[in-house]
Scaffold this active site. Structure first.
Site, short mmCIF file in Angstrom:
data_model
loop_
_atom_site.label_atom_id
_atom_site.label_comp_id
_atom_site.label_asym_id
_atom_site.label_seq_id
_atom_site.Cartn_x
_atom_site.Cartn_y
_atom_site.Cartn_z
N ASN A 9 0.72 -1.69 0.31
CA ASN A 9 0.01 -0.33 -0.28
C ASN A 9 0.61 0.86 -0.24
OD1 ASN A 9 -2.00 1.90 0.67
ND2 ASN A 9 -2.21 1.37 2.62
N LYS A 11 0.42 4.56 0.03
CA LYS A 11 -0.29 5.35 0.43
C LYS A 11 -0.15 6.28 -0.52
CE LYS A 11 0.07 3.38 4.84
NZ LYS A 11 0.43 3.67 6.52
N HIS A 97 -8.77 0.85 5.15
CA HIS A 97 -8.18 0.71 5.70
C HIS A 97 -8.21 2.08 6.84
CE1 HIS A 97 -4.21 2.39 6.49
NE2 HIS A 97 -4.00 1.65 5.98
N GLU A 99 -6.56 4.18 7.98
CA GLU A 99 -6.68 5.81 7.93
C GLU A 99 -7.16 6.41 7.20
OE1 GLU A 99 -2.58 5.37 5.87
OE2 GLU A 99 -2.15 5.14 7.68
N GLU A 171 -5.09 -4.98 10.85
CA GLU A 171 -4.22 -4.53 10.64
C GLU A 171 -4.75 -4.03 12.08
OE1 GLU A 171 -2.37 -2.67 6.50
OE2 GLU A 171 -3.87 -1.98 7.35
N GLY A 177 2.26 1.92 10.58
CA GLY A 177 2.89 2.68 10.45
C GLY A 177 3.74 3.27 11.73
N SER A 216 3.61 -2.28 10.72
CA SER A 216 5.00 -2.61 10.96
C SER A 216 5.46 -3.52 10.02
CB SER A 216 5.21 -1.69 11.87
OG SER A 216 4.57 -1.10 12.44
C1 PEP Z 1 -0.82 -0.01 5.97
O1 PEP Z 1 -0.40 1.17 5.50
O2 PEP Z 1 -2.23 -0.78 5.67
C2 PEP Z 1 0.25 -0.23 6.71
C3 PEP Z 1 0.57 -1.53 7.42
O3 PEP Z 1 1.42 0.31 6.91
P1 PEP Z 1 2.62 0.75 7.43
O4 PEP Z 1 2.90 -0.90 7.02
O5 PEP Z 1 2.94 1.54 7.95
O6 PEP Z 1 2.11 -0.56 8.91
#
Ligand code: PEP
Length: 260
Positions: A9, A11, A97, A99, A171, A177, A216
């Site tokens: 992803n 973003k 997601h 975010e 998630e 992040g 992460s």
């Molecule tokens: C994500 O954006 O779905 C995600 C898991 O981000 P990150 O790997 O940066 O934590």
């Protein structure tokens, strides 16, 4: 056996030149790995879907989008629909997601997530449905209830006939992040719970639906996370922006599943 899936992803990152060179590096790196042992997907920003699709034509990397609107067309300024995304050649779309649920604009609720998931399926796309608890919810012991609620709400009036009708991404919001990933045990517990709940909602197809972990992931922790029996791959944010780290995650995932 469920086919491993590793999705990046991006973003709101990279420019067109950066996107193109990342794809070239990924394609070169994947040539060194065993073929067809994992689905590798990239999810660029909307405006890069077409140019990235051109580079991916005839290759093993698949394309996904990061969001969609639930209507197919009309007076919805700034939105992008499922059929438009499908036209780019994308196969997947991320839905719900964290975010979008917690950070951006008017914040998506579970009803909106359900409408988007249904729109994705109608457009022939595979939704990657993101679910996950906040830190406060985990600390107050509500993790599994939150997952049940989000999954149940997302699947209202949804029929699952084929394994590819849905991908779920667990998630945890506190892991996205932040550099603090869930432990492999926390991930496995959440994935087993989600699979059991999916079975309750949709029947035995739950055994074939892939459940990804996201939050992460790095090459250093991917092996342990992907080694869990109910973790079928990863949704990768930050580490998907550099070919070396994304390929490192794919490599670790393949090794953890004994597929290389
Ligand atoms: C994500 O954006 O779905 C995600 C898991 O981000 P990150 O790997 O940066 O934590």
């Amino acid at each position: 056996m469920r086919h491993l899936l590793v999705a990046g992803n991006w973003k709101m990152n990279l420019n067109l030149a950066g996107a193109e060179s990342l794809i070239r590096e990924l394609l070169a790196g994947l040539r060194e790995l065993p073929h067809n042992r994992a689905d590798v997907v990239v999810c660029p920003p909307f405006v890069y879907l077409f140019p990235v699709a051109q580079l991916l034509r005839g290759t093993s990397i698949q394309l996904g989008a990061q969001n969609l609107y639930f209507e197919a067309q009309g007076a919805f300024t700034g939105e992008v629909s499922g059929p438009m995304i499908a036209e780019t050649g994308a196969k997947y779309v991320i839905v719900g997601h964290s975010e979008r649920r917690h950070t951006i604009g008017h914040r998506e609720d579970d009803r909106m997530v359900n409408l988007k998931l249904r729109a994705a399926q109608q457009a022939g796309l595979t939704p990657i449905l993101c679910v996950g608890e906040t830190l406060a919810e985990r600390q107050s012991g509500q993790t599994l209830d939150v997952l049940t609620f989000q999954l149940t709400a997302a699947l209202v009036n949804v029929k699952l006939d084929r394994p590819d009708d849905l991908v779920i991404a667990y998630e945890p919001v506190w892991a996205i992040g932040t550099g603090h990933n869930a432990t492999p045990q926390q991930a496995q517990e959440a994935h087993v719970h989600l699979r059991r709940e999916l079975n309750r909602l949709a029947g035995p197809i739950a055994e074939s639906v892939r459940i990804l972990y996201g939050g992460s992931i790095k090459p250093e922790n991917a092996g342990e996370l992907m080694g869990q029996p109910d973790v079928d791959g990863g949704l990768v944010g930050g580490a998907s922006l550099k070919a070396a780290s994304f390929l490192g995650i794919v490599r670790a995932a393949l090794a953890a599943k004994g597929r290389c």
